[in-house]
Scaffold this motif. Structure first.
Motif, mmCIF file in Angstrom:
data_model
loop_
_atom_site.group_PDB
_atom_site.id
_atom_site.type_symbol
_atom_site.label_atom_id
_atom_site.label_comp_id
_atom_site.label_asym_id
_atom_site.label_seq_id
_atom_site.Cartn_x
_atom_site.Cartn_y
_atom_site.Cartn_z
ATOM 1 N N ASP A 270 0.810 -1.214 0.000
ATOM 2 C CA ASP A 270 0.000 0.000 0.000
ATOM 3 C C ASP A 270 0.849 1.271 0.000
ATOM 4 N N ALA A 271 2.155 1.119 -0.262
ATOM 5 C CA ALA A 271 3.092 2.251 -0.332
ATOM 6 C C ALA A 271 3.231 2.964 1.011
ATOM 7 N N GLU A 272 3.057 2.213 2.114
ATOM 8 C CA GLU A 272 3.174 2.782 3.453
ATOM 9 C C GLU A 272 4.360 2.182 4.197
ATOM 10 N N ARG A 273 5.093 3.039 4.918
ATOM 11 C CA ARG A 273 6.110 2.524 5.833
ATOM 12 C C ARG A 273 5.414 1.866 7.013
ATOM 13 N N PHE A 274 6.093 0.871 7.639
ATOM 14 C CA PHE A 274 5.433 0.155 8.728
ATOM 15 C C PHE A 274 6.342 -0.150 9.903
ATOM 16 N N TYR A 275 7.638 0.263 9.847
ATOM 17 C CA TYR A 275 8.533 0.011 10.982
ATOM 18 C C TYR A 275 9.760 0.904 10.872
ATOM 19 N N ASP A 276 10.414 1.109 11.999
ATOM 20 C CA ASP A 276 11.627 1.921 12.092
ATOM 21 C C ASP A 276 12.793 1.195 11.412
ATOM 22 N N GLU A 277 13.257 1.726 10.301
ATOM 23 C CA GLU A 277 14.369 1.090 9.559
ATOM 24 C C GLU A 277 15.721 1.319 10.221
ATOM 25 N N GLY A 278 15.793 2.214 11.215
ATOM 26 C CA GLY A 278 17.069 2.528 11.863
ATOM 27 C C GLY A 278 17.102 2.168 13.323
ATOM 28 N N GLU A 279 16.406 1.123 13.709
ATOM 29 C CA GLU A 279 16.269 0.807 15.131
ATOM 30 C C GLU A 279 17.576 0.391 15.792
ATOM 31 N N ASP A 280 18.369 -0.417 15.140
ATOM 32 C CA ASP A 280 19.597 -0.913 15.763
ATOM 33 C C ASP A 280 20.532 -1.430 14.681
ATOM 34 N N PHE A 281 21.738 -1.799 15.110
ATOM 35 C CA PHE A 281 22.728 -2.318 14.164
ATOM 36 C C PHE A 281 22.222 -3.590 13.497
ATOM 37 N N TRP A 282 22.737 -3.828 12.317
ATOM 38 C CA TRP A 282 22.308 -4.961 11.494
ATOM 39 C C TRP A 282 22.346 -6.304 12.220
ATOM 40 N N PRO A 283 23.436 -6.699 12.910
ATOM 41 C CA PRO A 283 23.474 -8.052 13.474
ATOM 42 C C PRO A 283 22.356 -8.342 14.463
ATOM 43 N N LYS A 284 21.863 -7.301 15.141
ATOM 44 C CA LYS A 284 20.846 -7.521 16.165
ATOM 45 C C LYS A 284 19.427 -7.358 15.627
ATOM 46 N N ARG A 285 19.265 -6.677 14.469
ATOM 47 C CA ARG A 285 17.924 -6.355 14.019
ATOM 48 C C ARG A 285 17.578 -6.859 12.627
ATOM 49 N N TYR A 286 18.537 -7.425 11.907
ATOM 50 C CA TYR A 286 18.189 -7.846 10.546
ATOM 51 C C TYR A 286 17.158 -8.960 10.544
#
Length: 463
Positions: A270-286
């Motif tokens: 629907d062309a909407e963002r749905f979560y924080d893309e910058g929450e934490d470093f990659w190893p912990k949040r990917y």
């Protein structure tokens, strides 16, 4: 046909081989049954690259210390406390000895990696990747006299009052009964069994892609649970990442994963963002993004970024979709053009000018007044050409499994430890991973509990 061994290991990946090697080094005769053909041996280990172990100082392949307390803090954070602390701390303490032990089995490590991975201090990377690691472990096991059989699917288990007696193995020539003094189950989860996934996820599971082996169908797990072994874990929890939607249904592996979420925005159908893309470093949040996408309409999303970021991360096997304007990109993605452009414009307008963009630290490039926010690494998507990767949930392994104790011994439904049955790897990962994931911890679970299970099985079989 009928054969007997001290220890029977069912499975052929890292956990199984660590168990087989440790049992053999302890003096037991060992047979390994791998359901896959020889070329596809090793389960999901074929697709791995590294393992996470605690260590007190920098090494030739690690840039600094990673203490037991820091490891525990990372695990507690990604699981949100959904872990057996006693078992988790046991695993972390034992992980300190695993790097030298794994090296002693012929596995080689490469120099540390930097960049977007942020793993140079915490994770050791296998020279040649998971396939090379497997080849080394198989060579060592067979050199020690471990008997390995491929295309050997276990179709039945004989278990009485918590004691393993025998396994029935199916092969082209017929059925064979294999008896052993102890069993180590290291046959993975049920992620490749779409029908089983649908029991918990419903129709959306049809859109899931399976990153690893198609042979992890949960056959062994189902038999153990049906024979009275206590289960653990939420059946909907799993290691799931966002992978290229153009990947094959099974076995896409590492080359279909995308590490570029932090460099742009992620929108749904629907062309909407749905979560924080910058929450934490990659190893912990990917590993949160697979589940996030699974809950979006049609289980599809799009990572959108611009020319500034094109060379900042490891790409997928497939090239990104590109366009000279945002309107053109929306058309190629079959998204509502006006809504897509409004989403990007709203994001760009909400960015708070901060210091310089730096993906290696938790920088102060963020949004303000935007829901959801982007708390770090926010910079405008405004430099053509524009790019997007379509992504779907990529399931690595499931967390529903068998309960074990610190001996890696299975626990029965009445609370008693099994007499001679042990488990290691993904089939018991739910003891440590109630939810979430941290890079490399699957290999930690497999190696620590594999070695522990092999040693325990050898003692039990020879006693």
């Amino acid at each position: 046909m009928d054969s007997a061994h001290d220890v029977l290991v069912i499975g052929g990946g890292n956990a199984a081989l660590c168990a087989a090697i440790s049992a053999r080094r302890a003096g037991a005769s060992v047979k390994v049954l791998e359901a896959a053909p020889r070329f596809y041996r090793g389960g999901n280990t074929r697709h791995t690259r590294n393992m996470r172990c605690a260590h007190d100082t920098a090494t030739d392949t690690l840039t600094g210390p990673y203490t037991e307390d820091e490891f525990w803090d990372d695990l507690k954070r990604v699981t949100q406390g959904h872990t057996d602390e006693e078992l988790a701390r046991f695993m972390i303490a034992k992980s300190k000895d695993m790097l030298p032990w794994i090296s002693a089995q012929g596995v080689r490590f490469q120099p540390s990696l930097g960049g977007t991975l942020s793993l140079g201090r915490t994770n050791s990377f296998f020279l040649g990747g998971g396939r090379a690691m497997l080849n080394a472990l198989y060579q060592t096991a067979e050199g020690l006299g471990v008997e390995v059989e491929y295309d050997a699917e276990v179709v039945a288990l004989e278990i009485e009052d918590g004691m393993f007696l025998s396994a029935t193995v199916k092969r082209q020539s017929g059925l064979e009964t294999v008896r052993a003094g102890a069993l180590v189950a290291a046959a993975g989860g049920f992620e490749a069994n779409i029908a089983w996934l649908k029991e918990y996820w419903g129709p959306p599971a049809e859109n899931f892609l399976i990153r690893g082996t198609p042979y992890n169908r949960g056959t062994m797990l189902r038999m153990l649970l049906d024979k009275g072994v206590q289960e653990i874990g939420d059946p909907t929890q799993c290691h799931a990442v966002a992978i290229d939607a153009r990947a094959p249904k099974f076995d896409g592996g590492i080359i279909t994963r995308l590490d570029c979420v932090v460099f742009g925005i992620v929108v749904n159908r629907d062309a909407e963002r749905f979560y924080d893309e910058g929450e934490d470093f990659w190893p912990k949040r990917y590993a949160i993004w697979g589940r996030l996408v699974a809950h979006q309409p049609d289980q599809i999303a799009y990572i959108v970024f611009d020319a500034k970021s094109l060379t900042s991360f490891m790409p997928s096997l497939y090239p990104p979709i590109s366009a000279s304007t945002l309107e053109e990109l929306a058309g190629k993605l079959e998204l509502d053009r006006a809504k897509f452009c409004a989403t990007v414009a709203g994001f760009n307008a909400a960015i708070v000018p901060g210091g310089s963009f730096d993906h290696t630290v938790l920088d102060d490039c963020r949004t303000q007044g935007l829901t959801p926010p982007k708390t770090h690494w926010a910079r405008p998507v405004d430099t053509p050409p524009f790019y997007a990767y379509p992504v779907r949930p990529g399931i690595t392994f499931t967390y529903l499994g068998v309960r074990v104790n610190q001996e890696a011994r299975m626990i029965m439904t009445d609370g008693r430890p099994a007499a001679n049955m042990f488990a290691a790897g993904e089939i018991m990962a739910g003891n440590v991973l109630g939810r979430g994931y941290a890079a490399g911890i699957g290999m930690t679970i497999g190696s620590v509990f594999g070695k522990t299970a092999g040693e325990g099985a050898s003692r039990r079989a020879r006693n």
